[in-house]
Scaffold this motif. Sequence first.
Motif, PDB file in Angstrom:
ATOM      1  N   LEU A 459       0.827  -1.211   0.000  1.00 50.28           N
ATOM      2  CA  LEU A 459       0.000   0.000   0.000  1.00 50.28           C
ATOM      3  C   LEU A 459       0.861   1.262   0.000  1.00 50.28           C
ATOM      4  CD1 LEU A 459      -2.845  -0.917   2.542  1.00 50.28           C
ATOM      5  CD2 LEU A 459      -3.054  -0.662   0.076  1.00 50.28           C
ATOM      6  N   ARG A 513      -2.312   7.955  -2.773  1.00 50.06           N
ATOM      7  CA  ARG A 513      -3.432   7.024  -2.593  1.00 50.06           C
ATOM      8  C   ARG A 513      -4.281   7.498  -1.426  1.00 50.06           C
ATOM      9  NH1 ARG A 513      -4.053   4.212  -6.908  1.00 50.06           N
ATOM     10  NH2 ARG A 513      -5.140   2.535  -5.748  1.00 50.06           N
ATOM     11  N   LEU A 515      -6.382   6.030   1.739  1.00 45.79           N
ATOM     12  CA  LEU A 515      -6.496   4.834   2.561  1.00 45.79           C
ATOM     13  C   LEU A 515      -7.581   4.999   3.609  1.00 45.79           C
ATOM     14  CD1 LEU A 515      -2.727   3.955   3.268  1.00 45.79           C
ATOM     15  CD2 LEU A 515      -4.173   3.230   1.363  1.00 45.79           C
ATOM     16  N   TRP A 537      -6.638  -0.159   4.119  1.00 43.05           N
ATOM     17  CA  TRP A 537      -6.874  -0.664   2.764  1.00 43.05           C
ATOM     18  C   TRP A 537      -7.095   0.515   1.819  1.00 43.05           C
ATOM     19  CZ3 TRP A 537     -10.339  -1.056   6.726  1.00 43.05           C
ATOM     20  CH2 TRP A 537     -11.615  -0.457   6.537  1.00 43.05           C
ATOM     21  N   ASP A 538      -6.773   0.232   0.608  1.00 43.43           N
ATOM     22  CA  ASP A 538      -6.784   1.284  -0.411  1.00 43.43           C
ATOM     23  C   ASP A 538      -8.227   1.537  -0.856  1.00 43.43           C
ATOM     24  OD1 ASP A 538      -6.359   3.025  -2.463  1.00 43.43           O
ATOM     25  OD2 ASP A 538      -4.762   1.863  -3.420  1.00 43.43           O
TER      26      ASP A 538
END
Length: 846
Positions: A459, A513, A515, A537-538
């Motif tokens: 991640l 990203r 998250l 988690w993405d």
Amino acid sequence: MPRIREPGTFLPTLLLMFFGYLLLALGAVWLSRQPGSIATLWYANALTVALLWDQPLRRWTPLLVAAMLADLLANLAFDGNLVLAAGFIPPNLLEIILAASLLRVSGAALRMNESPGAFLQFIVFGALLPPLAGACLGASILAWQGLDSFERGWMYWVEGAMLGAVSVLPLAVWLRQHGWWELFGERRRRELLLYVGLVLLGTPISLLWLPFPFVYVSLPLMIAAVRLSFAGTALLVALASLSGGLIIALGHLDSPPMDKGWRELLVYLPLLLSLLPALQLASAVEQLRKRRHELVASETRFRDAMDHSAIGMALVGLDGRLQRVNHALCDMLGYSEDELITLSFQDLTHPDDLAGDLELVREILAGRRHSYRLEKRYLHRSGREIWGLLAVSLVRDHDGEPLYFISQVEDIDRRKRAEEREAELAQRYSVATEASGVGVWEWDLASDRLLWDEGMYRLYGRSAGDELSYADWRTHLHPDDAARAEREVLAAREGSQHLDIEFRILRADGGQRVLKGHARLVCDGDGRPLRMVGTNWDVSELRQLAERLRDERERLQVTLDAIGDGVITTDLEGRVSFLNPVAERLSGWRSDEAQGLPIEQVLLLEGEDGRLVTNPVRDCLEQGSAASLQGLASLRHPAGGTIALRGQAAPMRCGEGALLGCVLVLTDVSEARAMQKHLRYAATHDALTGLLNRWAFEDALVESCREVLQNDSHSVLCFIDLDRFKQVNDSAGHAAGDELLRQLGRLMQAQVRSGDQLARLGGDEFALILRSCPLPRAEQLAARLIEQIQGLALTWEGQELRVGASAGLTCIHSGNAQPAELLKQADTACYRAKHAGRGQFAVEHR
């Protein structure tokens, strides 16, 4: 478009009025003094009316003074008797003022060449009524002075003035509106000159040497009326009148033997009757030309709109072949126009979409729908598929027979491809979720050491095995989210709240990203914090998808707010969950007020009989398929009144097909339904009196005959014909006749019973069906109707107008129940009543 001309310079008009009247009057007076002359031709008044009617009222007095001064001078030039010369001024003045006033008030001069009816009105107001009025005054003055009898003077005056008005007034009025240059600039100028020569030569030849001369006089005029414009025909009529009138006035016409007095009195009547039909025909031809021009212009506008439309358009025959296409459709499908018109829409439709399209075509041909819209795939010339939004409507002729389809095709290929890509993206997200790309982490609070699994390293984009601390994690936080994320993590560390956080990170490779994080605090036996365990988690794609869904929902909300139909959604129990603004207006409920209420409480739907009808939402939820609002339903509004509606309910399902609820689309059809009601009324009722018309009455008579045969009952058919009604039209005009017919219709309707049926068959003829009525009672009613009609008096422009009536009765029974025969019997009885003295009734016994 004809219009009243702006008033020109006053002095030229005044001079033209004076010298024009003087020359025409001198010519007429000189002609009347010639040996053998029968009667005079009087064109001066017609010229004066043409110059006067559209002038401002403040100019009328000096213009009329100039004309009457010219009249006086013309008569004094041949006869020094001032009293005699002045005696012609009042009738000429009356004729001019009456004609100019009628033409000005009625506007008949502005539209005289638009239709035969308009020209007839122009002739009545300008060339018929004024000469009759002027002749009465003129003949009275001549008789008072002992110069001639009233009858002979009246006839001379009427013939001369009417012939002059019919011959000169149409041309002069047209020239006042358009000018000489437009007449000379006519596209058939050479043909006009040919007809001018033909009339100037043919009229004298026909009158002097040919048998039945007026046939040959009128023949070229009738042909010219078809070939030339109205103005050209009016010019030819004026020339024919002038040349023919001179020959007749000088006594050169060899007329049939008859009493000399009648010969002199009726000498101009054949010439007048040979001129009028040509002008009437010219006005009819002018009307046809105008309508043809409007039709061509309408077709041109439609063709231009189609050719320049930004979306594809085509005219499609009933066999499916393309009859006409525009450039947008050619560009969309990659064909040239010549190539497309050799194909049918079946050739261009994707095979998987053809069956549904054909089914909709069959429904529209069967009359079950007026139009349809469909998303389907087309085949490009290159072979690839193209998505298009198709809208189809059917054009029918006046008899309702289908002619061709109008198709509009909007290119939605990019949108459909985008939708497919979004669907693929959603599918990938689902797969990623199932694959559980979740990273697990543990933070040792005492040593500040972070333990990550492989998922966490992936991640954050770091190499597995690196030793990490809280400070290392903090370096990955997006600067805009760092303060908030640290604050929430530290609050969770203190045990004041659970950690549920969403934040952005900057990966080691420079990527960004989003998250999602959850964590809980692990404590020892004394409750002291030891470590924190959590997951990341993405949710980057989920965030992007959420934003797109939010945008899509916003667009959907705007669409629902903007469309013209009402949209209501319900749950599985039929409880309202949403109303768009149109639905709020139709139902009288706000969306937030209606939420959770049963659909029947929000929408009170009733049928034509006023009773409540089943809401289509219930049918849709019970059957699991689309349902429509049956019949002519209406919505009762809480504020009062009803709204005519058309409704369609469709089920809402989830991705797995399970039923979620229902969506109801409501369309306000109040105006369309009111228009249908109006058309039904107009088709069965007389426009003037409001009574049943002939066709509706004949249907009612057929129904009465059927009722008599079924029930063995007796009814009576009564035919009523007004007496002396034509005299009302002739003396007071058609407007007075129409008003009298309306009052008579109301009078008769008030006398009959509620179950009886009264109709105007046309003109001055009425008919009445007396249902279940014995003959003696019908005779009493007929006598009362005749008495009431005779007693009705209409006061119109100072005249008291009365008419009478005659009636014919026949019985309708099982042995005499043929509608056509019954009408003949009643007509025969009415005929007998008329010839027996009128104002009575007669019975045809069968």
